[in-house]
Write a protein that holds these residues in place. Structure first.
Motif, PDB file in Angstrom:
ATOM      1  N   ILE A   6       0.840  -1.200   0.000  1.00 26.42           N
ATOM      2  CA  ILE A   6       0.000   0.000   0.000  1.00 26.42           C
ATOM      3  C   ILE A   6       0.877   1.253   0.000  1.00 26.42           C
ATOM      4  O   ILE A   6       0.615   2.212  -0.725  1.00 26.42           O
ATOM      5  CB  ILE A   6      -0.958  -0.013   1.210  1.00 26.42           C
ATOM      6  N   ARG A   8       3.817   1.586  -1.200  1.00 30.09           N
ATOM      7  CA  ARG A   8       4.430   1.742  -2.523  1.00 30.09           C
ATOM      8  C   ARG A   8       3.417   2.312  -3.514  1.00 30.09           C
ATOM      9  O   ARG A   8       3.736   3.201  -4.306  1.00 30.09           O
ATOM     10  CB  ARG A   8       4.918   0.369  -2.987  1.00 30.09           C
ATOM     11  N   LEU A   9       2.185   1.829  -3.443  1.00 34.87           N
ATOM     12  CA  LEU A   9       1.131   2.337  -4.316  1.00 34.87           C
ATOM     13  C   LEU A   9       0.906   3.826  -4.086  1.00 34.87           C
ATOM     14  O   LEU A   9       0.819   4.622  -5.035  1.00 34.87           O
ATOM     15  CB  LEU A   9      -0.162   1.548  -4.066  1.00 34.87           C
ATOM     16  N   ILE A  10       0.836   4.217  -2.813  1.00 35.46           N
ATOM     17  CA  ILE A  10       0.625   5.628  -2.477  1.00 35.46           C
ATOM     18  C   ILE A  10       1.793   6.478  -2.990  1.00 35.46           C
ATOM     19  O   ILE A  10       1.596   7.539  -3.583  1.00 35.46           O
ATOM     20  CB  ILE A  10       0.444   5.812  -0.960  1.00 35.46           C
ATOM     21  N   LEU A  12       3.819   5.931  -5.469  1.00 34.39           N
ATOM     22  CA  LEU A  12       3.828   6.067  -6.931  1.00 34.39           C
ATOM     23  C   LEU A  12       2.697   6.979  -7.401  1.00 34.39           C
ATOM     24  O   LEU A  12       2.870   7.774  -8.321  1.00 34.39           O
ATOM     25  CB  LEU A  12       3.715   4.685  -7.590  1.00 34.39           C
ATOM     26  N   LEU A  13       1.537   6.866  -6.752  1.00 32.54           N
ATOM     27  CA  LEU A  13       0.421   7.750  -7.112  1.00 32.54           C
ATOM     28  C   LEU A  13       0.760   9.203  -6.797  1.00 32.54           C
ATOM     29  O   LEU A  13       0.382  10.116  -7.531  1.00 32.54           O
ATOM     30  CB  LEU A  13      -0.854   7.343  -6.357  1.00 32.54           C
ATOM     31  N   LEU A  19      -1.576  15.229  -8.019  1.00 30.22           N
ATOM     32  CA  LEU A  19      -1.818  14.484  -6.785  1.00 30.22           C
ATOM     33  C   LEU A  19      -0.666  14.738  -5.822  1.00 30.22           C
ATOM     34  O   LEU A  19       0.490  14.622  -6.200  1.00 30.22           O
ATOM     35  CB  LEU A  19      -1.926  12.981  -7.062  1.00 30.22           C
ATOM     36  N   SER A  23      -3.840  13.493  -1.413  1.00 31.22           N
ATOM     37  CA  SER A  23      -4.816  13.012  -2.388  1.00 31.22           C
ATOM     38  C   SER A  23      -4.397  11.655  -2.944  1.00 31.22           C
ATOM     39  O   SER A  23      -5.248  10.867  -3.361  1.00 31.22           O
ATOM     40  CB  SER A  23      -5.006  14.039  -3.501  1.00 31.22           C
ATOM     41  N   ARG A  25      -3.219   9.279  -1.129  1.00 29.96           N
ATOM     42  CA  ARG A  25      -3.778   8.321  -0.168  1.00 29.96           C
ATOM     43  C   ARG A  25      -5.263   8.113  -0.422  1.00 29.96           C
ATOM     44  O   ARG A  25      -5.763   6.991  -0.378  1.00 29.96           O
ATOM     45  CB  ARG A  25      -3.564   8.823   1.263  1.00 29.96           C
ATOM     46  N   ARG A  26      -5.974   9.217  -0.699  1.00 31.03           N
ATOM     47  CA  ARG A  26      -7.406   9.095  -0.984  1.00 31.03           C
ATOM     48  C   ARG A  26      -7.632   8.260  -2.241  1.00 31.03           C
ATOM     49  O   ARG A  26      -8.525   7.414  -2.293  1.00 31.03           O
ATOM     50  CB  ARG A  26      -8.038  10.483  -1.169  1.00 31.03           C
ATOM     51  N   ALA A  27      -6.804   8.505  -3.257  1.00 34.79           N
ATOM     52  CA  ALA A  27      -6.945   7.755  -4.508  1.00 34.79           C
ATOM     53  C   ALA A  27      -6.640   6.280  -4.270  1.00 34.79           C
ATOM     54  O   ALA A  27      -7.352   5.396  -4.766  1.00 34.79           O
ATOM     55  CB  ALA A  27      -6.011   8.337  -5.567  1.00 34.79           C
ATOM     56  N   LEU A  29      -6.960   4.600  -1.502  1.00 33.98           N
ATOM     57  CA  LEU A  29      -8.071   4.007  -0.759  1.00 33.98           C
ATOM     58  C   LEU A  29      -9.247   3.692  -1.681  1.00 33.98           C
ATOM     59  O   LEU A  29      -9.858   2.622  -1.591  1.00 33.98           O
ATOM     60  CB  LEU A  29      -8.541   4.965   0.329  1.00 33.98           C
ATOM     61  N   ALA A  30      -9.561   4.645  -2.572  1.00 32.39           N
ATOM     62  CA  ALA A  30     -10.674   4.435  -3.503  1.00 32.39           C
ATOM     63  C   ALA A  30     -10.400   3.218  -4.375  1.00 32.39           C
ATOM     64  O   ALA A  30     -11.299   2.417  -4.648  1.00 32.39           O
ATOM     65  CB  ALA A  30     -10.879   5.679  -4.362  1.00 32.39           C
ATOM     66  N   LEU A  31      -9.142   3.063  -4.801  1.00 30.30           N
ATOM     67  CA  LEU A  31      -8.791   1.918  -5.642  1.00 30.30           C
ATOM     68  C   LEU A  31      -8.838   0.626  -4.839  1.00 30.30           C
ATOM     69  O   LEU A  31      -9.337  -0.400  -5.304  1.00 30.30           O
ATOM     70  CB  LEU A  31      -7.393   2.123  -6.240  1.00 30.30           C
ATOM     71  N   LEU A  32      -8.324   0.679  -3.592  1.00 32.21           N
ATOM     72  CA  LEU A  32      -8.261  -0.533  -2.770  1.00 32.21           C
ATOM     73  C   LEU A  32      -9.652  -1.015  -2.387  1.00 32.21           C
ATOM     74  O   LEU A  32      -9.857  -2.207  -2.146  1.00 32.21           O
ATOM     75  CB  LEU A  32      -7.431  -0.268  -1.507  1.00 32.21           C
TER      76      LEU A  32
END
Lengths: 199, 199
Positions: A6, A8-10, A12-13, A19, A23, A25-27, A29-32
């Motif tokens: 998670i 790593r995903l945050i 990279l986003l 972003l 934001s 983190r929000r993105a 979460l929405a994806l997860l």
């Protein structure tokens, strides 16, 4: 908080323009929350695009074909070449639907600060097209910045030998831009210089 | 502009919270410019997360393990359960590092508008923990909204039978929130009610 995957995903986003860490983190979460219906389709669209999208060797646009859809569109006027800085600028003009010719994407502007010189700009395909003949006008649609103006000036010189008119897009008060008192001095000066007499 | 693959990528990016159609295009361009170093790593991180991240069956947190890292952390106080609405709220409290106990993520609030009833909230694991015993306090950290207040009220009733103190987080002037005159009436009322006498 939720493990390395998670984080790593945050991270990279968060590197996407527009972003920030918050934001992102929000993105994430929405994806997860919808891994199958949102996250995997986006991941697959990215892999598909990374695999298929290439730079058009004629104009510098991004497309799944080379030459791109604009360069191969027989309805477009190849005699009218619009020079832009980036693919984003090309997309903006296409969205507006105001240019029926073709493009040349420079990929940047001359800039002493970032060390971008004439050789770093994607100009060779335009020179080749000019040498081939058939180009009736080159329109410079570069940003109204110091770098954009310097690049336009240099292009004017560079293209002078081809006996093809070189124009630049008009400058002045933006449409719907509101009151004059919020505009900067440069825009006001350009607008006054570019004034038209009612006939 | 650049074919269906690019349009699809932009459309999916635009559905992320915090990104609109305009910023999604900018993000897509940034990714397309560096397909190998930016787009593929992000796509792979998404697929990895979609494959590994699951919801903790104890607290509702998102993690690659079930139970999650917080629930299995022996250094945390299992007697102190903080009830939050979303995983994002849990992350915010973890970033602040202010709660050393465990969590219960409800997954939402009671809401007549969105049709969320008591059965839609993830409360069963908390009730099971309360029945097992060992919980010394339940802290309600719900949003200061109508739905949050209604949910807190309902939870107070629902948990009354367990003989465990139920508290809610303090309400009032946010730290660093600036002047009082920019705060809404509800916050000012809550701040006055929650006043403390210097001793």
């Amino acid at each position: 908080m939720g493990g390395a995957d998670i984080e790593r995903l945050i991270a990279l986003l968060a590197r996407l323009p527009g972003l920030g860490p918050r934001s992102a983190r929000r993105a994430a979460l929405a994806l997860l929350r919808q891994p199958q219906t949102r996250m995997l389709p986006l991941a697959q669209a990215m892999e598909q695009a990374a695999r298929t999208v290439r730079t058009c060797s004629t104009c510098g646009n991004l497309d799944t074909h080379d030459p791109c859809g604009i360069c191969t569109d027989s309805a477009r006027d190849r005699g009218l070449v619009c020079v832009v800085e980036t693919v984003g600028d090309l997309w903006a003009l296409e969205r507006a639907g105001v240019h029926r010719g073709v493009y040349q994407v420079l990929g940047g502007t001359l800039s002493a600060l970032s060390g971008t010189g004439p050789d770093d700009l994607n100009l060779a395909p335009l020179l080749a097209r000019l040498e081939e003949g058939g180009v009736r006008e080159v329109i410079l649609a570069l940003g109204a910045t110091v770098e954009g103006a310097a690049t336009a000036h240099w292009l004017q010189d560079r293209l002078a030998g081809f006996d093809v008119p070189v124009s630049r897009v008009g400058q002045g008060v933006p449409m719907g831009g509101g009151a004059l008192d919020v505009l900067d001095d440069g825009t006001l000066a350009a607008a006054l210089t570019a004034r038209k007499i009612y006939s």
